[in-house]
Design an enzyme around this catalytic site. Structure first.
Site, PDB file in Angstrom:
ATOM      1  N   CYS A 143       0.806  -1.229   0.000  1.00 41.20           N
ATOM      2  CA  CYS A 143       0.000   0.000   0.000  1.00 41.20           C
ATOM      3  C   CYS A 143       0.834   1.273   0.000  1.00 41.20           C
ATOM      4  O   CYS A 143       0.473   2.258  -0.637  1.00 41.20           O
ATOM      5  CB  CYS A 143      -0.965   0.006   1.185  1.00 41.20           C
ATOM      6  SG  CYS A 143      -0.160   0.293   2.778  1.00 41.20           S
ATOM      7  N   HIS A 151      -1.358   1.528   7.066  1.00 37.18           N
ATOM      8  CA  HIS A 151      -1.987   1.458   5.750  1.00 37.18           C
ATOM      9  C   HIS A 151      -2.296   2.867   5.245  1.00 37.18           C
ATOM     10  O   HIS A 151      -2.838   3.688   5.986  1.00 37.18           O
ATOM     11  CB  HIS A 151      -3.277   0.620   5.832  1.00 37.18           C
ATOM     12  CG  HIS A 151      -3.901   0.345   4.498  1.00 37.18           C
ATOM     13  ND1 HIS A 151      -3.247  -0.337   3.488  1.00 37.18           N
ATOM     14  CD2 HIS A 151      -5.134   0.657   3.998  1.00 37.18           C
ATOM     15  CE1 HIS A 151      -4.052  -0.424   2.429  1.00 37.18           C
ATOM     16  NE2 HIS A 151      -5.189   0.178   2.713  1.00 37.18           N
ATOM     17  N   ASP A 156      -8.608   3.083  -2.658  1.00 43.42           N
ATOM     18  CA  ASP A 156      -7.599   2.177  -2.103  1.00 43.42           C
ATOM     19  C   ASP A 156      -7.333   1.106  -3.150  1.00 43.42           C
ATOM     20  O   ASP A 156      -8.160   0.227  -3.376  1.00 43.42           O
ATOM     21  CB  ASP A 156      -8.115   1.545  -0.803  1.00 43.42           C
ATOM     22  CG  ASP A 156      -7.065   0.667  -0.118  1.00 43.42           C
ATOM     23  OD1 ASP A 156      -5.997   0.431  -0.738  1.00 43.42           O
ATOM     24  OD2 ASP A 156      -7.317   0.216   1.011  1.00 43.42           O
TER      25      ASP A 156
END
Length: 291
Positions: free
Chosen positions: A69, A108, A123
């Site tokens: 991420c 994250h 995302d």
């Protein structure tokens, strides 16, 4: 120099991008996750993962790799800003089923985008069955059905929580019926986040810790996951899974098998379009992680 056209080529996007609207955002979000794997293989190839955007661009766009991420969503945030979207980086804490609580650290990275006064969460790098295909509108308690299941964002006052209700797993390989990689929970919390804007330096410590701490999920498991039109593929350690979403039957069908060492490179090339420069040492130690 980083440029948008190379990124668009990497994800197979050749549409118009002269106006930063919702339709275009949805399209590039989906194309990104279908083209670029969520993977931490650098850790298991003796490579260091950096947050330097140019290094990330070269790795993902020019070398045909994926990333986790902090790489994928940083790159995606840059793309959105270049395209003229009103974009803010946020941090989130991932739910850990072993302690039944959100982790303590902001590990994250996600992006919030505002279009015509409405906010959306993007995302492109959570992977497996928790991966959203399209941005989620930032509205509390609203069911947002997608291929993987029904996503829902909930405003808890001091934080927002992302939940997903999926389907029962149907494992077609008896030897994997009891695998710890198979999630038995139909509804699960994925992560929580606040609206505090973040810069890259907020994640420096997490970036270091996640790839060096022996208790980190990412040092304990080598992970590569790529979304497909009908589900996703994943290589966790030596275990390869092809997951097919069957919403009409209320199940996700899991086809799982162990891959011998000499088939690892061809599998990564054929199923994930990945070519590694250094040899992968697959790892699958005990740690909380499900497909």
């Amino acid at each position: 120099m980083m440029n948008l056209e190379e990124y668009f080529q990497r994800i197979g996007f050749d549409g118009s991008h002269d106006k930063p609207d919702l339709a275009t955002l949805k399209l590039i979000h989906k194309k990104h996750i279908l083209s670029i794997p969520f993977e931490n293989l650098s850790i298991h190839c003796g490579e260091r993962i950096t947050q330097d955007l140019e290094v990330i661009f070269n790795k993902i766009v020019r070398s045909g790799r994926g990333g986790w991420c902090l790489e994928n969503n940083s790159l995606f945030g840059w793309v959105l800003r270049q395209m003229g979207y009103d974009t803010v980086t946020l941090s989130s804490r991932v739910f850990q089923s072993t302690i039944n609580e959100f982790g303590l650290d902001d590990t994250h990275l996600i992006n919030k985008v505002v279009i015509d006064g409405k906010a959306y969460i993007t995302d492109v790098s959570f992977g497996v069955s928790s991966q959203m295909r399209e941005p989620l509108e930032l509205v509390s308690g609203m069911d947002q059905p997608q291929a993987a299941g029904v996503f829902c964002l909930i405003d808890k006052g001091d934080m927002w929580v992302l939940e997903k209700t999926g389907r029962k797993p149907e494992v077609i390989n008896p030897e994997f019926a009891e695998s710890s990689l198979v999630s038995r929970k139909v509804t699960k919390q994925i992560y929580c986040f606040t609206m505090v804007p973040r810069e890259a330096d907020h994640f420096f410590e997490a970036n270091h810790k996640l790839q060096t701490d022996p208790t980190s999920l990412f040092t304990c498991k080598s992970i590569c996951s790529l979304q497909t039109p009908t589900g996703f593929r994943a290589l966790i350690g030596c275990t390869y899974s092809e997951v097919t979403y069957k919403p009409e039957e209320g199940v996700d069908v899991l086809d799982m098998k162990d891959i011998p060492d000499d088939e690892m490179e061809p599998l990564l090339r054929e199923r994930f379009s990945l070519t590694l420069q250094n040899k992968l040492q697959p790892v699958n130690k005990k740690a909380w992680y499900t497909l």
